[in-house]
Design a protein around this motif. Structure first.
Motif: not given
Length: 651
Positions: A346-347, A363-367, A377-384, A254-258
């Protein structure tokens, strides 16, 4: 089950008759039934030949009804009767009754009205009956079936879309099947409710069809609307959750885009332009749609892209990077509007830890929130653990309403200093919130929560009122010419009641507009000039002074700068931070301000070295930690060495 002799049916106003299915004969009828059947008498009706005109399909259906009635069940349906070749749509209720020799017959009650059958539309259509062999060949049918379907080469598979055999729908070990199907009729494809019945070990199947086309289309439209975003045509939140549930057994990402910077566009240019931006973004995302990619709009400026199938971390990063790049290109809305936004993404993958769709989106929203917090203007892969920051944002949003109502908010003031005369000429009002569990909440987080919940006007009206109430005490400390700078957001400025709200506060506090400096960012000022020039003009007429806040971080458009009715230009902190390497830009801004009769004020001065550079350049108005930290009103002290003749911030 009662016998005919025990019932008194003669005086009923509705048509009632008893039909002997085995003998193909009407056993008895009341007067209303005689009129329905166009019969002169019961005897004449009993003598009619029903066997010849009863197809095997109809007889099999009536035998099925008889079996149900023997089990004390009742059946209700529309049926076409054709007495003396006059077609009549009649709503019938079938139940069982004992007649001669204790045999069961059908007790039929009818409701007939031409007006009713016309007004009910497809609801009042008769049952379509057909008898098929298990191989799909048509054996028998009733007249309504013939009216609706072509019988040239009528095989069951030819009727149904997609072609499906009877054996597929009704395996040998089953005796009943029903569902809605799209069928090929004389009038094209139409939805029908299909029931299939057969006796055990029989090779003949009775098909009962009801035309439900209009109702089904409405249901499908309602179902489509319930899972589809009306603006973009993408799936909505409910739709993407259903999709995620259906693929939960498959690996997917899942790629969560804002969208970054969407709210200022929406607030400044209006919802029509904002909607156009969202449609353009949806089109960009749809370019990625394939058999293994699904897109959705969750609401607002939030989108989701789901990639079905296993992705390595490198592949996730590649997809996310591509999405960031695509969404960071300028978007041409129309001839008049071209906007630049970006995206925080968030990924998260549903493996190795299997998560519910709701949890996956969280989780994607949190990332995504981490990506925003890290600079956008960037992406972050989810971590606990990333949910902690998201939970914090949720806590802020939920607590903001009570914070406003319970006066948990405070204003701090940071003094504005004029080096040439060593004077304090004003202060900027800065919002603070000491949350009972989260501690100090940064102002940007408070403003973001207020905008997200639609409480920005309530919040900023509170700030404006509190600053006006504090102003008399500030004037006692620093003189009558002391002024307060108050930040106003684009979302508040664009509201219809903005001017009225400001006037109401001024009337309540007896504060003068000349004592207030309204601080607006470049982007807000430019968009207000384009769309709401009258708002700025009204405020100028009232006596307010304007300051361009965070200059250099927004449009920085020289074409617009001369049109902005501002007295001060507050240069963003980034320029003083870089003054060792580049003093020329600040000199240029100083000269530009002087040519436009505006005062140049540099924000974020933190060291004596920076102050010395400003002395060399000749910029007198300053603000920053080098001079003082923001403090509450009660901590401000009178500067004993101030000149008796103060200059106002609006001089």
């Amino acid at each position: 089950m009662q016998s005919f002799e025990a019932l008194n049916l003669t005086n009923l106003e509705q048509p009632v008759w008893i039909y002997d299915v085995i003998d193909f004969q009407i056993f008895w009828a009341n007067d209303a039934a005689l009129r329905l059947w166009e019969a002169d008498s019961v005897t004449e009706l009993q003598q009619r030949d029903f066997k010849t005109n009863t197809s095997e399909a109809v007889q099999q259906k009536l035998l099925g009804f008889l079996k149900d009635c023997e089990a004390n069940r009742t059946i209700e349906c529309w049926w076409r009767l054709s007495p003396k070749e006059i077609n009549k749509q009649v709503f019938l209720k079938f139940s069982g009754i004992k007649i001669k020799e204790a045999r069961t017959a059908l007790l039929v009650t009818g409701l007939h009205s031409e007006l009713l059958s016309r007004s009910l539309g497809e609801i009042g259509k008769s049952l379509l009956l057909a008898l098929f062999h298990i191989d799909g060949s048509l054996i028998s049918f009733n007249p309504p079936f013939k009216d609706q379907f072509s019988l040239q080469s009528c095989c069951f598979e030819d009727l149904i879309k997609p072609p499906t055999s009877l054996q597929q729908l009704l395996p040998s070990d089953e005796v009943h099947y029903e569902n809605d199907h799209l069928l090929f009729t004389r009038d094209g494809e139409r939805w029908h409710h299909l029931e299939l019945d057969r006796e055990p070990n029989s090779e003949r199947i009775i098909a009962t069809l009801t035309d439900i086309h209009d109702r089904k289309l409405n249901e499908l439209k309602h179902e489509y609307d319930s899972i589809t975003d009306s603006l973009t045509g993408l799936l909505n939140r409910r739709g993407i959750l259903e999709k995620l549930r259906s693929i939960n057994h498959l690996e997917h990402t899942v790629f969560y885009i804002d969208l970054d910077g969407f709210k200022p566009v929406n607030d400044s240019y209006g919802h029509a332009v904002g909607d156009a931006v969202l449609k353009k973004v949806a089109l960009l995302l749809e370019q990625n749609i394939s058999s293994n990619v699904v897109c959705a709009r969750l609401g607002g400026d939030e989108f989701i892209v789901v990639s079905i199938g296993a992705l390595s971390v490198e592949e996730m990063s590649s997809v996310a990077k591509s999405l960031v790049q695509q969404l960071s290109t300028p978007i041409q809305i129309d001839r008049s509007h071209r906007t630049l936004i970006s995206a925080s993404i968030g990924v998260v993958s549903n493996l190795p830890i299997v998560r519910s769709p709701e949890r996956l989106i969280t989780c994607a929203d949190a990332a995504m929130y981490e990506a925003k917090h890290n600079g956008r203007n960037r992406f972050v892969i989810y971590s606990s653990g990333m949910e902690d920051r998201l939970l914090r944002r949720s806590t802020i949003i939920q607590g903001l309403e009570s914070a406003i109502e319970q006066n948990q908010l405070k204003l701090y003031y940071q003094i504005l200093f004029k080096k040439h005369s060593h004077e304090t000429v004003g202060a900027e009002a800065l919002l603070r919130w000491e949350h009972p569990t989260l501690g100090n909440i940064p102002p940007l987080d408070i403003i973001s929560a207020a905008e997200e919940t639609g409480r920005i006007s309530v919040l900023e009206n509170w700030i404006f009122r509190r600053a006006c109430l504090d102003l008399p005490k500030l004037k006692q400390l620093y003189g009558d010419s002391f002024t307060i700078g108050i930040n106003i957001s684009g979302a508040h400025l664009s509201q219809i009641n903005f001017i009225d709200d400001i006037k109401a506060v001024l009337n309540e506090t007896q504060c003068k507009p000349q004592d207030i400096v309204i601080e607006l960012t470049e982007s807000i000022l430019v968009s207000t000039i384009e769309r709401q020039q009258h708002v700025l003009q009204t405020m100028c007429d009232l006596g307010f002074t304007f300051a361009i806040d965070d200059f250099g971080t927004g449009y920085s458009s020289l074409a617009y700068l001369g049109q902005i009715p501002a007295k001060f230009v507050k240069v963003d902190k980034a320029f003083i931070d870089n003054i060792d390497k580049d003093p020329y830009t600040l000199k240029f801004i100083r000269d530009l301000c002087e040519s436009l009769n505006m005062y140049c004020l540099v924000e974020g001065v933190e060291t004596s070295k920076q102050a010395a550079h400003l002395d060399q350049i000749g910029i007198n108005y300053r603000q920053g930690f080098f001079y003082n930290y923001p403090v509450p009103l009660e901590e401000l002290k009178t500067k004993m060495n101030q000149s008796a003749n103060h200059l106002s911030f609006s001089d």
